[in-house]
Design an enzyme around this catalytic site. Structure first.
Site, PDB file in Angstrom:
ATOM      1  CD  GLU A 133      -1.875  16.802 -17.031  1.00 54.92           C
ATOM      2  OE1 GLU A 133      -0.958  16.087 -16.623  1.00 54.92           O
ATOM      3  OE2 GLU A 133      -2.267  16.814 -18.204  1.00 54.92           O
ATOM      4  CG  HIS A 159       8.881  11.474 -25.291  1.00 58.17           C
ATOM      5  ND1 HIS A 159       7.518  11.415 -25.469  1.00 58.17           N
ATOM      6  CD2 HIS A 159       9.119  12.501 -24.428  1.00 58.17           C
ATOM      7  CE1 HIS A 159       6.953  12.359 -24.727  1.00 58.17           C
ATOM      8  NE2 HIS A 159       7.898  13.031 -24.089  1.00 58.17           N
ATOM      9  CG  HIS A 190       1.878  11.845 -26.278  1.00 63.73           C
ATOM     10  ND1 HIS A 190       1.225  12.585 -25.306  1.00 63.73           N
ATOM     11  CD2 HIS A 190       3.064  11.475 -25.725  1.00 63.73           C
ATOM     12  CE1 HIS A 190       1.984  12.653 -24.223  1.00 63.73           C
ATOM     13  NE2 HIS A 190       3.102  11.988 -24.447  1.00 63.73           N
ATOM     14  NE  ARG A 205      -4.187  -1.804   1.664  1.00 61.17           N
ATOM     15  CZ  ARG A 205      -4.205  -2.922   2.378  1.00 61.17           C
ATOM     16  NH1 ARG A 205      -3.336  -3.086   3.364  1.00 61.17           N
ATOM     17  NH2 ARG A 205      -5.088  -3.843   2.121  1.00 61.17           N
ATOM     18  CG  ASN A 223       0.374  17.607 -21.527  1.00 62.91           C
ATOM     19  OD1 ASN A 223       1.279  16.814 -21.241  1.00 62.91           O
ATOM     20  ND2 ASN A 223      -0.791  17.620 -20.907  1.00 62.91           N
ATOM     21  CE  LYS A 253       6.979  17.458 -14.272  1.00 63.82           C
ATOM     22  NZ  LYS A 253       7.171  16.189 -14.918  1.00 63.82           N
ATOM     23  CE  LYS A 293       0.914  13.753 -14.937  1.00 67.28           C
ATOM     24  NZ  LYS A 293       0.666  14.175 -16.329  1.00 67.28           N
ATOM     25  CG  HIS A 331       4.291  16.324 -24.624  1.00 62.61           C
ATOM     26  ND1 HIS A 331       5.180  17.376 -24.630  1.00 62.61           N
ATOM     27  CD2 HIS A 331       4.935  15.301 -23.997  1.00 62.61           C
ATOM     28  CE1 HIS A 331       6.303  16.996 -24.026  1.00 62.61           C
ATOM     29  NE2 HIS A 331       6.187  15.744 -23.630  1.00 62.61           N
ATOM     30  CD  GLU A 389       9.863  16.222 -22.362  1.00 62.36           C
ATOM     31  OE1 GLU A 389       9.146  17.215 -22.127  1.00 62.36           O
ATOM     32  OE2 GLU A 389       9.420  15.162 -22.845  1.00 62.36           O
ATOM     33  NE  ARG A 400       2.189  17.155 -13.524  1.00 60.83           N
ATOM     34  CZ  ARG A 400       2.695  16.313 -12.626  1.00 60.83           C
ATOM     35  NH1 ARG A 400       2.242  16.307 -11.401  1.00 60.83           N
ATOM     36  NH2 ARG A 400       3.657  15.462 -12.952  1.00 60.83           N
TER      37      ARG A 400
HETATM   38 ZN    ZN Z   1       7.641  14.548 -22.691  1.00 55.89          ZN
END
Ligand code: ZN
Ligand code: ADP
Length: 364
Positions: A238, A265, A253, A123, A246, A228, A145, A249, A187, A242
Site C-alpha cells: 500500500e 462494514h 470506517h 516466526r 479504500n 483485488k 493483510k 472507506h 466490496e 493499493r
Molecule cells: Zn472493506
C-alpha cells in the site's frame, strides 16, 4: 474452475487463487502440489465449523491429510490477542511445528486472525485461505493483510503474510445469511467503481436477484477477486495503487466507529461510497450522470436503506485527522470517471459535512 495468479515480482513469489463451485470438496488434492506435511490445522469459527467443518475435513482426509479443527467464537470479538494466544498454545500442545500449515476456513475475521497467527507462530508458518463469506472471497482473503483488534480500535496489530493458496468455493454462500452477503456485495461494487465499469454494468443487468443465479455469483466473485489480485500484485504494501481499495472507506470506517460497530462494514462502506460520489462530482469532475448511475446501483441492492441515526460530530471525530492539520491529513479516493480513481487530500471539511448530510439525511 477459474484461476488467478497473484504474482509478487519483487519477491519472486506467487500464489494461485482458485474459484469454482464445489472446490472445497477437492481441497486435499488442491493442496497436494504444495508439498505440505500430512498433518494440517484448520481454524474456523464455531458457526462455520458446525456448517462446513466435517465436509472440509473429509476432503482433506481423502487426499491423505490428517487435520485438526480449532475454533473461535463467531464475530469480530474473536480477533484478539487473547484468542490468538490461546490458539497458539493449542497448536503447540497438538504438536504443530515450523512447517505446519494453518488453513483459515471462515469469513474475514477468521482469515485475519489465522493470517496474523500464521505470520508469527514459530516466526511464520504457511497459510491457506478458504474464505466462506462473500466479503472474504472478494477482499479479505486475497492480498496478505492480517490483523487483530485492540480495545482502541480495529486492526491495530497486524502483519503482511501472503497465503500459499486461496481456494474460493461459492457454494459456501448457500448458508450465508443475506445480511452477510450484502456486506460482501459492497466490496464487489467498490471493485467495479475503482477499476471495472463493465462489472458495474453487469451488476445493473443481473440486479438484486443476483444471488438466485449461481453462475452470476461465481462470475462476480471472479471479477472482483481479479481486481483485488491485480492491485495487490502492483503494490503489495500500500505504497501507492493499493490505496484505491479504500474507495468509500475513509468515511465508511468513521461511520462504523461512530455507530460503535452496530453498522455493518458493507453498509458503512456503501454510505461512504455514496458520499465519495458526491465529493467526486464536486471536486474532480465526475459527470453528474455517472454519479447518478453509481448512486442508483448502490441503492438498488438495498445497501443504503434506512440511514443510521448518527451524530455528525461523532462521525467527524472518528476521522483519522490531526486536530491542527485537519483535512490536510485526510486521504479520499475519488472518481474522475467510473473506473478512474484519484487520490485526493485536502477535501474541505464543509464539503465532507454537506456530503454526509445528504447521504444520511435522505438515505436511499
Ligand atoms: Zn472493506
Ligand atoms: P466478514 O467476512 O464479513 O469479515 P465474519 O468472518 O465475521 O465476517 O463472518 C460473518 C458471520 O458469518 C460470522 O458469524 C460467521 O460465523 C458467519 N459465516 C461465515 N461464513 C459462513 C457461511 N458460509 N455460512 C453461514 N455463516 C457463515
Amino acid at each position: 474452475m477459474k484461476e488467478l495468479l497473484l504474482a509478487l515480482p519483487h519477491r519472486d513469489e506467487s500464489y494461485r487463487v482458485l474459484i469454482g463451485p464445489g472446490l472445497r470438496l477437492g481441497l486435499g488434492y488442491l493442496l497436494s502440489p504444495l508439498d505440505f506435511p500430512s498433518r494440517l490445522f484448520l481454524i474456523s469459527d464455531s458457526r462455520v465449523a458446525r456448517l462446513h467443518g466435517a465436509a472440509v475435513q473429509s476432503a482433506l482426509a481423502e487426499a491423505g491429510y490428517t487435520s485438526t479443527l480449532l475454533t473461535t467464537p463467531p464475530g469480530e470479538r474473536a480477533k484478539t490477542w487473547t484468542v490468538a494466544q490461546r490458539l497458539a498454545r493449542e497448536l503447540l500442545r497438538l504438536g504443530a511445528h515450523r512447517a505446519s500449515p494453518l488453513i483459515a476456513l471462515g469469513g474475514g475475521v477468521v482469515g485475519d486472525l489465522t493470517g496474523f497467527l500464521a505470520s508469527i507462530f514459530m516466526r511464520g508458518v504457511p497459510l491457506i485461505q478458504v474464505p466462506t463469506t462473500l466479503l472474504a472471497m472478494v477482499d479479505a482473503a486475497i492480498g496478505g493483510k492480517t490483523a487483530i483488534n485492540l480495545p482502541e480500535g480495529k486492526n491495530l496489530l497486524g502483519t503482511f503474510h501472503q497465503p500459499r493458496l486461496v481456494v474460493i468455493d461459492p457454494d459456501f454462500l448457500h448458508t450465508l445469511p443475506p445480511k452477510e452477503r450484502l456486506n460482501g456485495l459492497a466490496e464487489v461494487l467498490k471493485a467495479g467503481f475503482i477499476r471495472a465499469p463493465d462489472l458495474l454494468t453487469y451488476l445493473e443487468t443481473v440486479g438484486p436477484s443476483l444471488f438466485k443465479n449461481p453462475a452470476a455469483v461465481t462470475d462476480i466473485i471472479y471479477r472482483a477477486a481479479a481486481i483485488k489480485a491485480q492491485v495487490v500484485a502492483a503494490d503489495e504494501r500500500e505504497a501507492g495503487l493499493r490505496r484505491i481499495l479504500n474507495f468509500g472507506h475513509t468515511l465508511g470506517h468513521a461511520l462504523e466507529q461512530a455507530a460503535a460497530f452496530r453498522l455493518s462494514h458493507g453498509r458503512a462502506v456503501a454510505f461512504g461510497m455514496l458520499a465519495a460520489l458526491i465529493l467526486s462530482e464536486k471536486l474532480v469532475g465526475l459527470p453528474q450522470e455517472e454519479a447518478q448511475r453509481g448512486r442508483r446501483l448502490i441503492q438498488s441492492f438495498g445497501l443504503v436503506r434506512r440511514a443510521p441515526a448518527l451524530d455528525l460530530k461523532a462521525i467527524l471525530a472518528a476521522l483519522p485527522m490531526d486536530k491542527k492539520r485537519l483535512e490536510k491529513d485526510l486521504v479520499f479516493v475519488l472518481l474522475r470517471r467510473l473506473g478512474e480513481p484519484v487520490i485526493q487530500t485536502g477535501v474541505p471539511l464543509t464539503l465532507i459535512k454537506e456530503a454526509l448530510r445528504k447521504v444520511l439525511g435522505g438515505g436511499g
